[in-house]
Write a protein that holds these residues in place. Structure first.
Motif, short mmCIF file in Angstrom:
data_model
loop_
_atom_site.label_atom_id
_atom_site.label_comp_id
_atom_site.label_asym_id
_atom_site.label_seq_id
_atom_site.Cartn_x
_atom_site.Cartn_y
_atom_site.Cartn_z
N PRO A 119 37.91 39.94 30.96
CA PRO A 119 37.56 40.80 31.99
C PRO A 119 38.16 42.33 31.56
CG PRO A 119 38.56 38.89 33.05
CD PRO A 119 38.91 38.82 31.55
N PHE A 120 37.66 43.21 32.29
CA PHE A 120 38.06 44.51 31.75
C PHE A 120 38.66 45.42 32.99
CE2 PHE A 120 33.63 44.94 33.01
CZ PHE A 120 33.43 45.94 33.81
N TYR A 121 39.13 46.41 32.84
CA TYR A 121 39.87 47.20 33.96
C TYR A 121 38.96 48.46 34.09
CZ TYR A 121 43.71 43.88 34.02
OH TYR A 121 44.64 42.94 33.98
N GLN A 122 38.86 49.03 35.19
CA GLN A 122 38.29 50.35 35.60
C GLN A 122 38.63 50.72 37.06
OE1 GLN A 122 34.29 51.07 34.37
NE2 GLN A 122 33.81 52.41 35.88
N GLY A 123 38.75 51.92 37.35
CA GLY A 123 39.18 52.11 38.79
C GLY A 123 40.33 51.95 39.19
N ILE A 124 40.49 52.23 40.68
CA ILE A 124 41.39 51.79 41.46
C ILE A 124 40.99 51.42 42.74
CG2 ILE A 124 43.42 53.19 40.30
CD1 ILE A 124 42.81 55.34 42.68
N ASP A 125 41.79 50.77 43.43
CA ASP A 125 41.52 50.19 44.92
C ASP A 125 42.04 51.20 45.92
OD1 ASP A 125 44.31 49.63 45.34
OD2 ASP A 125 44.11 47.62 45.33
N ASN A 126 42.03 51.04 47.11
CA ASN A 126 42.29 51.98 48.15
C ASN A 126 43.80 52.31 48.06
OD1 ASN A 126 39.84 52.44 48.95
ND2 ASN A 126 39.77 50.84 50.69
N ILE B 131 41.93 48.08 38.99
CA ILE B 131 41.11 47.00 39.42
C ILE B 131 40.48 46.18 37.92
CG2 ILE B 131 38.75 46.11 40.41
CD1 ILE B 131 38.82 48.86 42.06
N PHE B 132 40.51 44.86 37.91
CA PHE B 132 39.70 44.20 36.92
C PHE B 132 38.70 43.53 37.29
CE2 PHE B 132 42.68 40.84 37.79
CZ PHE B 132 41.96 39.73 37.72
N TYR B 133 37.72 43.44 36.27
CA TYR B 133 36.31 42.81 36.85
C TYR B 133 35.95 41.45 36.08
CZ TYR B 133 36.10 47.35 38.97
OH TYR B 133 36.18 48.55 39.54
N ASP B 134 35.80 40.51 36.45
CA ASP B 134 35.52 39.41 35.95
C ASP B 134 34.45 38.64 36.41
OD1 ASP B 134 36.19 36.97 34.62
OD2 ASP B 134 37.81 36.34 35.76
N ARG B 135 33.47 38.34 35.47
CA ARG B 135 32.26 37.56 35.62
C ARG B 135 32.29 36.02 35.00
NH1 ARG B 135 28.64 41.42 35.08
NH2 ARG B 135 28.34 42.11 37.13
N PRO B 136 32.93 35.13 35.25
CA PRO B 136 33.31 33.94 34.30
C PRO B 136 31.76 33.18 34.21
CG PRO B 136 34.18 33.65 36.51
CD PRO B 136 33.90 35.10 36.65
N SER B 137 31.69 32.97 33.03
CA SER B 137 30.48 32.01 32.84
C SER B 137 30.80 30.71 32.07
CB SER B 137 29.32 33.09 31.69
OG SER B 137 28.44 32.17 31.20
N PRO B 138 30.69 29.59 32.84
CA PRO B 138 30.98 28.19 32.21
C PRO B 138 30.16 28.02 30.91
CG PRO B 138 31.06 28.11 34.56
CD PRO B 138 30.67 29.63 34.30
N ALA B 139 28.93 28.64 30.80
CA ALA B 139 28.01 28.41 29.98
C ALA B 139 28.62 28.98 28.62
CB ALA B 139 26.75 28.90 29.93
N LYS B 140 29.01 30.14 28.54
CA LYS B 140 29.61 31.19 27.65
C LYS B 140 30.92 30.37 27.10
CE LYS B 140 27.51 35.27 28.33
NZ LYS B 140 27.90 37.08 28.76
#
Length: 301
Positions: A119-126, A131-140
């Motif tokens: 995951p990577f970090y970008q921006g802030i919440d309210n 914020i970090f962003y995660d898009r897990p892929s079991p295939a990968k």
């Protein structure tokens, strides 16, 4: 006496600097994330502190801690304010950090294939939390498991966790928010059981060694997999963690739902927001996304 001072240990009649800082923090901290702390919670924090003093693990050798007092509160919350269990968990936590050289993990070289799926970090919440962003892929992850052992992949995951703690310290925040995109979690949760098992193991380790690290988890692209995945991991999640999970709508409702937790202008387009994919200035400064972070511990800005 001068030797004791150099070690950070108090001379006779003198409180060590780290003890004085603890007393200051205990008197001034009113919240740990969303949790209010008052006289009762302060007393439990001090009880844990006094229990740990004879073990000589204080001050905690953790370069990304906010403070010793803050770390005790996190573990107390996770252990439902049980002082004995909290002290035991903190002793185990410091043993784990030392054995796994966690203070130096951000300066290790990790395989590019593992770094690419982190995951990577970008921006802030309210509330100003990173914020970090995660898009897990079991295939990968399944492909990675063919080349690398589980421990090596899990260590890559810990890199991301320490990055978040480093960002929080630099930004004077105490929690991170997650945007969790489930787009890749379709039938692969059935066809890649070893990869899903690894994801579940990471979740369990995070709750043990990084309690109260997350403020909110926003879920996008959940579809039918949301119920299936929650059924799989719910037994591993503490009730307080389950309450942090917020499912976002789709289409026209996505930005409306997202705005309750973070301005879509803070969220990159690749995760449903309106911002270009670019690291923030503070991330570049304290993480050095193009290489290795500076060795000096981050200071609040």
């Amino acid at each position: 006496n001068s030797f004791c001072t150099l070690l950070g240990r108090p001379t006779e009649g003198r409180m060590a600097d780290w003890e004085a800082q603890y007393e200051k923090d205990l008197a001034t901290i009113t919240h740990s994330g969303p949790h209010e702390v008052g006289a009762e919670q302060q007393a439990l924090n001090r009880q844990v502190f006094e229990m740990l003093k004879p073990t000589e693990i204080l001050p905690f050798d953790d370069i990304h801690k906010i403070s010793d007092c803050d770390l005790i509160y996190r573990f107390l919350i996770a252990q439902r304010w049980d002082a004995d269990k909290t002290a035991a968990e903190l002793i185990e936590y410091m043993r784990w950090r030392k054995e796994n050289n966690m203070n130096d993990i951000l300066w290790e070289k990790h395989p590019d294939e593992i770094v690419e799926v982190l995951p990577f970090y970008q921006g802030i919440d309210n509330d100003g939390n990173p914020i970090f962003y995660d898009r897990p892929s079991p295939a990968k992850i399944g492909e990675l498991l063919k080349t690398y052992d589980r421990a090596q992949i899990i260590r890559g995951h810990f890199v991301m966790m320490e990055q978040g703690r480093r960002l929080c310290k630099a930004m004077n925040r105490d929690r991170v928010t997650c945007l969790f995109d489930m787009a890749m979690l379709n039938m692969s949760i059935v066809t890649n059981p070893s990869a899903v098992g690894l994801l579940k193991e990471c979740s369990k380790l995070d709750q043990k060694y990084y309690p109260e690290n997350m403020r909110t988890m926003m879920i996008t692209n959940s579809g039918w997999t949301f119920g299936s995945l929650i059924t799989c991991i719910k037994p591993l999640l503490d009730v307080r963690v389950q309450k942090k999970i917020q499912k976002l709508g789709t289409g026209a409702n996505l930005h409306k739902d997202m705005a309750q937790f973070a301005d879509p202008q803070q969220v990159p387009e690749c995760f449903g927001g309106l911002a270009p994919r670019t690291p923030s200035e503070v991330a570049i400064k304290v993480l050095d996304v193009s290489g290795l972070p500076p060795r000096t511990p981050p200071q609040p800005v």
